[in-house]
Design a protein around this motif. Structure first.
Motif, mmCIF file in Angstrom:
data_model
loop_
_atom_site.group_PDB
_atom_site.id
_atom_site.type_symbol
_atom_site.label_atom_id
_atom_site.label_comp_id
_atom_site.label_asym_id
_atom_site.label_seq_id
_atom_site.Cartn_x
_atom_site.Cartn_y
_atom_site.Cartn_z
ATOM 1 N N GLN A 112 0.841 -1.194 0.000
ATOM 2 C CA GLN A 112 0.000 0.000 0.000
ATOM 3 C C GLN A 112 0.872 1.237 0.000
ATOM 4 N N ASP A 113 0.237 2.388 -0.183
ATOM 5 C CA ASP A 113 0.989 3.637 -0.198
ATOM 6 C C ASP A 113 1.177 4.154 1.229
ATOM 7 N N VAL A 114 1.785 5.321 1.338
ATOM 8 C CA VAL A 114 2.192 5.818 2.653
ATOM 9 C C VAL A 114 1.024 6.254 3.529
ATOM 10 N N ARG A 115 -0.182 6.291 2.981
ATOM 11 C CA ARG A 115 -1.324 6.607 3.842
ATOM 12 C C ARG A 115 -1.509 5.557 4.934
ATOM 13 N N GLY A 116 -0.943 4.368 4.730
ATOM 14 C CA GLY A 116 -1.026 3.338 5.754
ATOM 15 C C GLY A 116 -0.306 3.694 7.030
ATOM 16 N N LEU A 117 0.556 4.732 7.003
ATOM 17 C CA LEU A 117 1.254 5.194 8.206
ATOM 18 C C LEU A 117 0.462 6.270 8.954
ATOM 19 N N PRO A 139 5.213 11.435 -1.524
ATOM 20 C CA PRO A 139 6.191 10.691 -0.719
ATOM 21 C C PRO A 139 6.501 11.420 0.584
ATOM 22 N N MET A 140 6.836 10.673 1.633
ATOM 23 C CA MET A 140 7.089 11.235 2.955
ATOM 24 C C MET A 140 8.576 11.327 3.230
ATOM 25 N N ASP A 141 8.970 12.364 3.957
ATOM 26 C CA ASP A 141 10.333 12.387 4.495
ATOM 27 C C ASP A 141 10.515 11.189 5.419
ATOM 28 N N VAL A 255 10.033 8.132 1.460
ATOM 29 C CA VAL A 255 9.212 6.930 1.569
ATOM 30 C C VAL A 255 7.962 7.086 0.704
ATOM 31 N N ASN A 256 7.788 6.157 -0.227
ATOM 32 C CA ASN A 256 6.643 6.244 -1.148
ATOM 33 C C ASN A 256 5.745 5.009 -1.120
ATOM 34 N N GLY A 257 6.050 4.057 -0.246
ATOM 35 C CA GLY A 257 5.202 2.883 -0.125
ATOM 36 C C GLY A 257 5.587 2.067 1.090
ATOM 37 N N ILE A 258 4.668 1.222 1.537
ATOM 38 C CA ILE A 258 4.954 0.373 2.694
ATOM 39 C C ILE A 258 4.401 -1.029 2.436
ATOM 40 N N ALA A 259 4.986 -1.999 3.079
ATOM 41 C CA ALA A 259 4.418 -3.338 3.174
ATOM 42 C C ALA A 259 3.903 -3.511 4.596
ATOM 43 N N LEU A 260 2.723 -4.104 4.716
ATOM 44 C CA LEU A 260 2.114 -4.259 6.043
ATOM 45 C C LEU A 260 1.442 -5.625 6.143
ATOM 46 N N HIS A 261 1.973 -6.462 7.030
ATOM 47 C CA HIS A 261 1.442 -7.805 7.251
ATOM 48 C C HIS A 261 1.353 -8.052 8.759
ATOM 49 N N ASP A 262 0.709 -9.130 9.134
ATOM 50 C CA ASP A 262 0.621 -9.481 10.550
ATOM 51 C C ASP A 262 2.013 -9.847 11.073
ATOM 52 N N GLY A 263 2.253 -9.539 12.356
ATOM 53 C CA GLY A 263 3.557 -9.790 12.942
ATOM 54 C C GLY A 263 3.511 -10.780 14.078
ATOM 55 N N ASP A 264 4.220 -10.485 15.157
ATOM 56 C CA ASP A 264 4.204 -11.369 16.320
ATOM 57 C C ASP A 264 2.852 -11.248 17.014
ATOM 58 N N ARG A 265 2.325 -12.386 17.419
ATOM 59 C CA ARG A 265 0.959 -12.420 17.944
ATOM 60 C C ARG A 265 0.935 -13.123 19.302
ATOM 61 N N PRO A 266 0.715 -12.364 20.403
ATOM 62 C CA PRO A 266 0.566 -13.024 21.711
ATOM 63 C C PRO A 266 -0.834 -13.600 21.845
ATOM 64 N N ASP A 267 -1.008 -14.471 22.806
ATOM 65 C CA ASP A 267 -2.319 -15.068 23.016
ATOM 66 C C ASP A 267 -3.333 -14.011 23.433
#
Length: 487
Positions: A112-117, A139-141, A255-267
């Motif tokens: 996705q684009d930087v709006r995800g931040l 793009p973001m600084d 910065v003009n794009g990001i990847a965003l996925h699930d990470g470490d997951r506690p119970d």
């Protein structure tokens, strides 16, 4: 090769006697006695967690004696901090190929684009009303993107994430059941300080590092797949890799794009926060401390109820326990004003998949000298519980006389005692020893105003009954229990 070194590049927003500025992480800790964070509440809380983890990993006082010495010292222990930063310097490059800061080097394509931040983008329905989020973003600084990254790892809601092909949990391009970020799951309290040094020490109780507990920069860059694990301690939890994130840049290193996925997951993030986050503010039932009533009015006296150490059903917050103990030892000046800032995320559904808002509460707690004395502290707690007692009777009486469900009454602004107590608590905590009678008078006037709203026409009797019940509660010596406090 692009790089952005957090230890040397200015990115952290602060304010000093010379005005607002951006400083590096190293400069922030070296100048902590001269600067303050200069960002709004949610950003402040997220950035402070990063700084707490960094300071604690490098120079956390091991016991109360060491803490008192650190409090009296003019600066943080810059020698130990500098040596620690030097030892881990290669782990603080935001754009590194091998160890991008708080990201996964194994994620190679933007989703996705930087709006995800932008935290507004995580909120239900907000993008359609925010015109700037409707347009293709610029793009973001890197400095701004870094603040967004820290915010995202701390506050991002749960729900469904874009799945990575290398993640076995991916189903039809999605990963389900991701957990909300550490700050998005708890009522979080911090004690404010006149400078960053004081704020770090006030919000980090002394202690030693638990086995296996280390911040994200002491760990290898995480593999792509979502991983189920439990945090090993506060350093781990303060820098929890809640998302597999990666920033991508253009030819100008913006910065003009990001990847965003699930990470470490506690119970259970809720239980992790209760166990490991010293800023977690909990009721006696172990639930999140309420900071508003049912109609949305702020409750600035709520954090003071956590100072009660005389009852098993009282709430708790390790930061307040730590500050109270420091006051009792005489480490804090008796005249020092103690004030808490409390944040609580609200979500649109029980799955906590989108933020509906983050409530910000400023809560004065009075002078340190009051916290230091058990008797004076008990009177402060009693004063903080009075609004609950009065509101309880208003709610029950209004429900009875108006033929309404208690839940309905609780959501009505015209029956909210807090609506009429805007400045009363702040004035009381300026001199709680001498202002107890004024606080009761303030509560009595507020109850009269609530009753007055129900004292016209056929509702005159209802208003009178509400007023009598409220005054009776105000003069009652019956204790308030955990069940009386909202969640």
């Amino acid at each position: 090769m692009a790089e952005f070194d957090l230890l040397t590049r200015p990115w952290l927003p602060v304010v000093s006697g010379e005005g607002p500025a951006r400083v590096s992480l190293r400069e922030a800790l070296e100048q902590a006695h001269e600067v303050q964070l200069a960002v709004p509440g949610p950003e402040h809380a997220a950035l402070l967690r990063l700084l707490l983890a960094l300071h604690a990993a490098a120079a956390r006082p091991a016991d109360e004696k060491q803490w008192d010495a650190a409090w009296r010292a003019p600066t943080l222990d810059t020698g130990r901090i500098g040596a620690y930063l030097d030892a881990h310097a290669d782990r603080f490059d935001l754009l590194s190929d091998q160890h991008p800061f708080w990201q996964s080097a194994h994620v190679t394509e933007a989703t996705q684009d930087v709006r995800g931040l932008d935290a507004r983008y995580w909120s239900s329905g907000v993008p359609q009303f925010a015109q700037d989020l409707m347009r293709d973003p610029e793009p973001m600084d890197a400095a701004d993107a870094l603040v967004g990254l820290v915010m995202l790892q701390a506050w991002h809601p749960g729900g469904i994430r874009t799945g990575h092909p290398a993640d076995p949990a991916t189903r039809a391009g999605k990963v389900y059941g991701s957990k909300p970020g550490p700050l998005s799951t708890v009522t979080h309290l911090r004690v404010t300080g006149t400078c960053l040094k004081d704020e770090l020490l006030l919000n980090c109780p002394p202690g030693v590092r638990a086995p296996g507990d280390c911040p994200v920069w002491e760990r290898d860059s995480p593999a792509v797949p979502m991983r189920k694990r439990e945090p090993a301690g506060p350093l781990d939890w303060w820098t929890w890799p809640n998302r597999r994130l990666r920033l991508f840049t253009d030819e100008d290193d913006r910065v003009n794009g990001i990847a965003l996925h699930d990470g470490d997951r506690p119970d259970s993030p809720d239980q992790c926060a209760a166990r490991l986050d010293p800023g977690a503010a909990l009721t006696g039932r172990g639930t999140r401390l309420a900071v508003t009533d049912g109609s949305g009015h702020l409750l600035p006296w709520a954090p003071a109820t956590l100072l009660d150490d005389s009852r098993t059903d009282a709430g708790s917050c390790a930061v307040l326990d730590h500050v109270t103990a420091a006051a009792e030892r005489g480490a804090l000046p008796p005249e020092m004003r103690v004030e808490a800032t409390v944040l609580r995320a609200e979500h649109t559904t029980g799955h906590r998949a989108a933020l509906s808002g983050i409530t910000h509460l400023s809560a004065p707690l009075g002078p340190a000298g009051v916290l230091a004395d058990p008797g004076r502290r008990a009177r402060l707690v009693e004063a903080a519980r009075l609004p609950w007692q009065v509101q309880r009777e208003i709610t029950h009486t209004a429900a009875d006389t108006l033929g309404l469900l208690a839940k309905t009454v609780q959501s009505r602004a015209d029956l909210s005692l807090a609506l009429h107590l805007t400045t009363g608590w702040e004035e009381f905590t300026e001199a709680p020893d001498s202002a107890a009678d004024r606080w009761r008078e303030c509560l009595a006037r507020a109850a009269e105003q609530v009753a007055g709203a129900k004292s016209s026409g056929s509702r005159t009797l209802s208003g009178a009954r509400i007023h009598v019940a409220a005054l009776s509660a105000l003069n009652s010596t019956a204790p308030t229990t955990a069940e009386d406090l909202p969640v």
